[in-house]
Write a protein that holds these residues in place. Structure first.
Motif, mmCIF file in Angstrom:
data_model
loop_
_atom_site.group_PDB
_atom_site.id
_atom_site.type_symbol
_atom_site.label_atom_id
_atom_site.label_comp_id
_atom_site.label_asym_id
_atom_site.label_seq_id
_atom_site.Cartn_x
_atom_site.Cartn_y
_atom_site.Cartn_z
ATOM 1 N N ASN A 151 0.890 -1.450 -0.015
ATOM 2 C CA ASN A 151 0.325 0.441 0.476
ATOM 3 C C ASN A 151 0.649 1.560 0.030
ATOM 4 O O ASN A 151 0.498 2.590 -0.030
ATOM 5 C CB ASN A 151 -0.440 0.158 1.254
ATOM 6 N N ARG A 154 1.378 3.196 -4.655
ATOM 7 C CA ARG A 154 0.569 2.839 -5.673
ATOM 8 C C ARG A 154 0.541 4.148 -6.558
ATOM 9 O O ARG A 154 0.415 5.068 -6.453
ATOM 10 C CB ARG A 154 -1.098 2.887 -5.487
ATOM 11 N N ASN A 155 0.451 3.417 -7.862
ATOM 12 C CA ASN A 155 -0.105 4.391 -9.050
ATOM 13 C C ASN A 155 1.570 5.200 -9.049
ATOM 14 O O ASN A 155 1.769 6.644 -9.624
ATOM 15 C CB ASN A 155 -0.966 5.840 -8.515
ATOM 16 N N SER A 251 -3.904 -0.579 -9.806
ATOM 17 C CA SER A 251 -3.327 0.163 -9.585
ATOM 18 C C SER A 251 -1.887 0.195 -9.393
ATOM 19 O O SER A 251 -2.090 0.760 -7.714
ATOM 20 C CB SER A 251 -4.542 0.578 -8.395
ATOM 21 N N LEU A 252 -1.723 -0.285 -9.921
ATOM 22 C CA LEU A 252 0.249 -0.391 -9.647
ATOM 23 C C LEU A 252 1.013 0.039 -9.885
ATOM 24 O O LEU A 252 1.643 0.717 -9.330
ATOM 25 C CB LEU A 252 0.724 -2.125 -9.766
#
Length: 254
Positions: A151, A154-155, A251-252
Protein backbone atom coordinates in the motif's frame (compact mmCIF):
# COMPACT_ATOMS: atom_id res chain seq x y z
CA UNK A 1 40.96 8.30 -34.27
CA UNK A 2 39.22 8.25 -30.86
CA UNK A 3 37.01 11.17 -31.93
CA UNK A 4 35.99 9.26 -35.07
CA UNK A 5 35.20 6.13 -33.01
CA UNK A 6 33.09 8.13 -30.57
CA UNK A 7 31.19 9.82 -33.39
CA UNK A 8 30.54 6.44 -35.00
CA UNK A 9 29.28 5.09 -31.67
CA UNK A 10 26.94 8.09 -31.29
CA UNK A 11 25.55 7.52 -34.79
CA UNK A 12 25.03 3.84 -33.98
CA UNK A 13 23.15 4.78 -30.79
CA UNK A 14 20.76 6.93 -32.82
CA UNK A 15 20.16 4.06 -35.26
CA UNK A 16 19.56 1.65 -32.38
CA UNK A 17 17.06 4.05 -30.86
CA UNK A 18 15.14 4.15 -34.15
CA UNK A 19 14.99 0.33 -34.20
CA UNK A 20 13.78 0.30 -30.59
CA UNK A 21 11.05 2.79 -31.55
CA UNK A 22 9.79 0.41 -34.25
CA UNK A 23 9.60 -2.50 -31.76
CA UNK A 24 7.80 -0.29 -29.24
CA UNK A 25 5.27 0.75 -31.88
CA UNK A 26 4.62 -2.90 -32.81
CA UNK A 27 3.86 -3.62 -29.13
CA UNK A 28 1.62 -0.56 -28.76
CA UNK A 29 4.06 1.10 -26.37
CA UNK A 30 4.63 4.44 -28.07
CA UNK A 31 4.49 7.14 -25.42
CA UNK A 32 4.80 4.64 -22.56
CA UNK A 33 7.00 5.87 -19.71
CA UNK A 34 9.00 3.59 -17.42
CA UNK A 35 12.01 3.74 -15.14
CA UNK A 36 14.55 1.41 -16.75
CA UNK A 37 17.09 -0.66 -14.85
CA UNK A 38 19.89 -2.87 -16.20
CA UNK A 39 21.33 -5.59 -13.93
CA UNK A 40 24.55 -7.18 -15.19
CA UNK A 41 26.23 -10.39 -14.06
CA UNK A 42 29.88 -9.82 -13.00
CA UNK A 43 30.73 -13.41 -12.14
CA UNK A 44 34.06 -14.69 -13.48
CA UNK A 45 32.44 -16.69 -16.26
CA UNK A 46 31.36 -13.39 -17.86
CA UNK A 47 34.98 -12.32 -18.35
CA UNK A 48 35.06 -13.01 -22.09
CA UNK A 49 31.94 -10.96 -22.70
CA UNK A 50 33.34 -8.01 -20.76
CA UNK A 51 36.79 -8.11 -22.32
CA UNK A 52 35.41 -8.73 -25.81
CA UNK A 53 33.17 -5.66 -25.76
CA UNK A 54 29.90 -7.63 -25.79
CA UNK A 55 28.67 -6.16 -22.49
CA UNK A 56 29.37 -2.64 -23.79
CA UNK A 57 27.29 -3.44 -26.86
CA UNK A 58 24.50 -4.73 -24.62
CA UNK A 59 24.58 -1.53 -22.58
CA UNK A 60 24.23 0.54 -25.74
CA UNK A 61 21.35 -1.58 -27.02
CA UNK A 62 19.52 -1.33 -23.69
CA UNK A 63 20.19 2.41 -23.46
CA UNK A 64 18.56 2.82 -26.87
CA UNK A 65 15.43 1.23 -25.45
CA UNK A 66 15.61 3.33 -22.28
CA UNK A 67 15.92 6.50 -24.35
CA UNK A 68 12.36 5.85 -25.55
CA UNK A 69 10.98 5.03 -22.09
CA UNK A 70 12.75 7.00 -19.42
CA UNK A 71 12.04 10.68 -18.65
CA UNK A 72 15.74 11.50 -18.59
CA UNK A 73 16.58 9.00 -21.36
CA UNK A 74 18.83 6.88 -19.14
CA UNK A 75 19.04 3.47 -17.49
CA UNK A 76 20.17 2.73 -13.93
CA UNK A 77 22.93 0.09 -13.88
CA UNK A 78 23.47 -2.51 -11.15
CA UNK A 79 25.92 -5.41 -10.89
CA UNK A 80 25.63 -8.81 -9.23
CA UNK A 81 27.98 -11.69 -8.51
CA UNK A 82 28.89 -12.89 -5.04
CA UNK A 83 27.92 -9.35 -3.94
CA UNK A 84 25.91 -6.56 -5.53
CA UNK A 85 26.79 -3.01 -6.57
CA UNK A 86 25.10 0.19 -7.72
CA UNK A 87 26.98 1.70 -10.67
CA UNK A 88 24.92 4.74 -11.67
CA UNK A 89 23.19 5.90 -14.83
CA UNK A 90 24.15 5.16 -18.39
CA UNK A 91 22.94 7.94 -20.68
CA UNK A 92 23.71 9.62 -23.98
CA UNK A 93 26.41 11.79 -22.41
CA UNK A 94 28.42 8.96 -20.83
CA UNK A 95 27.66 5.77 -22.76
CA UNK A 96 30.89 5.73 -24.77
CA UNK A 97 33.33 3.25 -23.14
CA UNK A 98 30.95 3.04 -20.18
CA UNK A 99 31.88 -0.55 -19.29
CA UNK A 100 35.64 0.07 -19.27
CA UNK A 101 35.33 3.30 -17.32
CA UNK A 102 32.48 2.61 -14.87
CA UNK A 103 32.64 -1.18 -14.40
CA UNK A 104 35.96 -2.82 -15.24
CA UNK A 105 38.07 -0.02 -13.73
CA UNK A 106 36.03 -0.02 -10.49
CA UNK A 107 34.94 -3.61 -9.87
CA UNK A 108 36.57 -7.05 -10.03
CA UNK A 109 34.76 -10.04 -11.47
CA UNK A 110 33.45 -12.22 -8.65
CA UNK A 111 33.59 -15.90 -7.80
CA UNK A 112 29.91 -16.84 -7.66
CA UNK A 113 26.43 -15.72 -8.68
CA UNK A 114 23.65 -14.52 -6.38
CA UNK A 115 20.50 -12.77 -7.56
CA UNK A 116 18.61 -11.87 -4.39
CA UNK A 117 20.94 -9.16 -3.10
CA UNK A 118 20.83 -7.05 -6.24
CA UNK A 119 17.09 -7.66 -6.71
CA UNK A 120 16.45 -6.46 -3.17
CA UNK A 121 18.64 -3.44 -3.87
CA UNK A 122 16.75 -2.62 -7.07
CA UNK A 123 13.38 -2.87 -5.37
CA UNK A 124 14.59 -0.64 -2.54
CA UNK A 125 16.06 1.86 -5.02
CA UNK A 126 12.69 2.47 -6.66
CA UNK A 127 10.41 1.61 -3.74
CA UNK A 128 12.33 2.55 -0.56
CA UNK A 129 11.51 0.40 2.48
CA UNK A 130 8.76 -1.48 0.63
CA UNK A 131 10.39 -4.87 1.25
CA UNK A 132 11.42 -6.15 4.66
CA UNK A 133 13.32 -9.33 5.49
CA UNK A 134 12.73 -11.11 8.79
CA UNK A 135 14.01 -14.35 10.22
CA UNK A 136 11.32 -16.66 11.53
CA UNK A 137 11.64 -19.31 14.21
CA UNK A 138 13.14 -19.52 17.69
CA UNK A 139 15.30 -16.44 18.44
CA UNK A 140 15.13 -15.50 14.79
CA UNK A 141 17.28 -18.44 13.74
CA UNK A 142 14.87 -19.87 11.18
CA UNK A 143 14.38 -19.19 7.50
CA UNK A 144 14.26 -15.67 6.09
CA UNK A 145 10.82 -14.41 5.17
CA UNK A 146 10.31 -11.46 2.83
CA UNK A 147 7.26 -9.25 3.23
CA UNK A 148 6.10 -6.18 1.32
CA UNK A 149 4.05 -3.13 2.19
CA UNK A 150 2.15 -2.95 -1.08
CA UNK A 151 0.00 0.00 0.00
CA UNK A 152 3.04 2.24 0.27
CA UNK A 153 3.49 2.61 -3.47
CA UNK A 154 0.43 2.82 -5.68
CA UNK A 155 0.01 4.50 -9.05
CA UNK A 156 3.75 4.94 -9.56
CA UNK A 157 5.51 4.92 -12.91
CA UNK A 158 6.40 1.31 -13.83
CA UNK A 159 9.89 -0.06 -13.32
CA UNK A 160 11.28 -2.27 -16.09
CA UNK A 161 14.34 -4.35 -15.10
CA UNK A 162 16.48 -6.11 -17.69
CA UNK A 163 18.48 -8.77 -15.85
CA UNK A 164 21.34 -10.38 -17.81
CA UNK A 165 23.20 -13.47 -16.60
CA UNK A 166 25.12 -16.45 -17.98
CA UNK A 167 24.29 -18.95 -15.23
CA UNK A 168 22.05 -20.07 -12.39
CA UNK A 169 22.39 -18.72 -8.87
CA UNK A 170 23.06 -19.99 -5.35
CA UNK A 171 20.21 -18.20 -3.53
CA UNK A 172 17.15 -19.53 -5.29
CA UNK A 173 14.73 -19.65 -2.35
CA UNK A 174 15.38 -16.02 -1.41
CA UNK A 175 15.12 -14.98 -5.06
CA UNK A 176 11.73 -16.65 -5.37
CA UNK A 177 10.58 -14.76 -2.28
CA UNK A 178 11.55 -11.42 -3.79
CA UNK A 179 9.80 -12.24 -7.07
CA UNK A 180 6.60 -13.20 -5.23
CA UNK A 181 6.57 -10.17 -2.95
CA UNK A 182 7.61 -7.66 -5.60
CA UNK A 183 4.68 -8.86 -7.73
CA UNK A 184 2.63 -6.55 -5.48
CA UNK A 185 4.66 -3.57 -6.69
CA UNK A 186 4.93 -1.88 -10.08
CA UNK A 187 8.13 -3.66 -11.13
CA UNK A 188 8.64 -6.09 -14.04
CA UNK A 189 11.64 -8.44 -14.26
CA UNK A 190 12.88 -9.36 -17.73
CA UNK A 191 15.50 -12.11 -17.33
CA UNK A 192 17.88 -12.83 -20.20
CA UNK A 193 20.03 -15.96 -20.11
CA UNK A 194 23.18 -15.70 -22.23
CA UNK A 195 24.92 -18.85 -23.49
CA UNK A 196 23.98 -22.51 -23.75
CA UNK A 197 23.24 -23.26 -20.08
CA UNK A 198 19.97 -24.95 -19.20
CA UNK A 199 18.80 -22.00 -17.04
CA UNK A 200 16.38 -24.27 -15.22
CA UNK A 201 15.84 -21.82 -12.37
CA UNK A 202 15.07 -18.83 -14.61
CA UNK A 203 12.61 -20.96 -16.57
CA UNK A 204 10.96 -21.83 -13.26
CA UNK A 205 10.75 -18.15 -12.30
CA UNK A 206 8.90 -17.46 -15.54
CA UNK A 207 6.02 -19.65 -14.32
CA UNK A 208 6.42 -19.16 -10.56
CA UNK A 209 3.30 -19.83 -8.49
CA UNK A 210 2.04 -17.68 -5.63
CA UNK A 211 2.41 -14.25 -7.24
CA UNK A 212 -0.06 -11.36 -7.14
CA UNK A 213 0.41 -10.93 -10.89
CA UNK A 214 2.86 -12.43 -13.40
CA UNK A 215 5.80 -10.03 -13.05
CA UNK A 216 8.65 -11.86 -14.81
CA UNK A 217 9.64 -13.18 -18.20
CA UNK A 218 12.64 -15.15 -19.43
CA UNK A 219 14.27 -15.81 -22.77
CA UNK A 220 17.63 -17.25 -23.75
CA UNK A 221 20.20 -15.93 -26.25
CA UNK A 222 22.99 -18.30 -27.21
CA UNK A 223 25.15 -15.52 -28.65
CA UNK A 224 24.34 -11.83 -28.09
CA UNK A 225 26.33 -10.81 -31.15
CA UNK A 226 24.26 -13.04 -33.42
CA UNK A 227 20.80 -11.86 -32.38
CA UNK A 228 19.60 -8.92 -34.47
CA UNK A 229 18.62 -5.66 -32.80
CA UNK A 230 15.02 -6.12 -33.95
CA UNK A 231 14.78 -9.65 -32.55
CA UNK A 232 16.38 -8.57 -29.27
CA UNK A 233 13.96 -5.67 -28.78
CA UNK A 234 10.94 -7.78 -29.73
CA UNK A 235 12.00 -10.45 -27.21
CA UNK A 236 12.65 -7.90 -24.46
CA UNK A 237 9.18 -6.45 -24.96
CA UNK A 238 7.32 -9.73 -25.38
CA UNK A 239 5.46 -9.83 -22.04
CA UNK A 240 5.94 -6.25 -20.82
CA UNK A 241 2.75 -4.91 -22.51
CA UNK A 242 0.48 -7.55 -20.91
CA UNK A 243 2.09 -6.91 -17.51
CA UNK A 244 1.49 -3.16 -17.93
CA UNK A 245 -2.17 -3.80 -18.63
CA UNK A 246 -2.65 -6.05 -15.60
CA UNK A 247 -0.57 -3.87 -13.29
CA UNK A 248 -2.61 -0.84 -14.32
CA UNK A 249 -5.87 -2.69 -13.68
CA UNK A 250 -4.65 -3.52 -10.16
CA UNK A 251 -3.59 0.13 -9.54
CA UNK A 252 0.08 -0.85 -9.19
CA UNK A 253 1.16 1.75 -11.78
CA UNK A 254 -0.16 4.95 -13.31
Amino acid sequence: MSIDLKKRAEENLINLSKKATISLAKKGLNGQKARVSLALDISGSMSGMYRGGIVQEVCERILSLAMNFDDNQAADVFLFGAKYHTVGEIQKDNFYQFVDREILSRFSLESSTNYAGVMNRIVDYYFPDALSVQKKGFLGLGKKEITVDENKYRNEEPVYVIFITDGNNFDQTETEGIIRQSSKLGIFWQFVGVGRQQFTFLKRLDDLKGRFIDNANFFQVNDLRKISDEELYDSLLNEFPSWLSEARSKSLIK
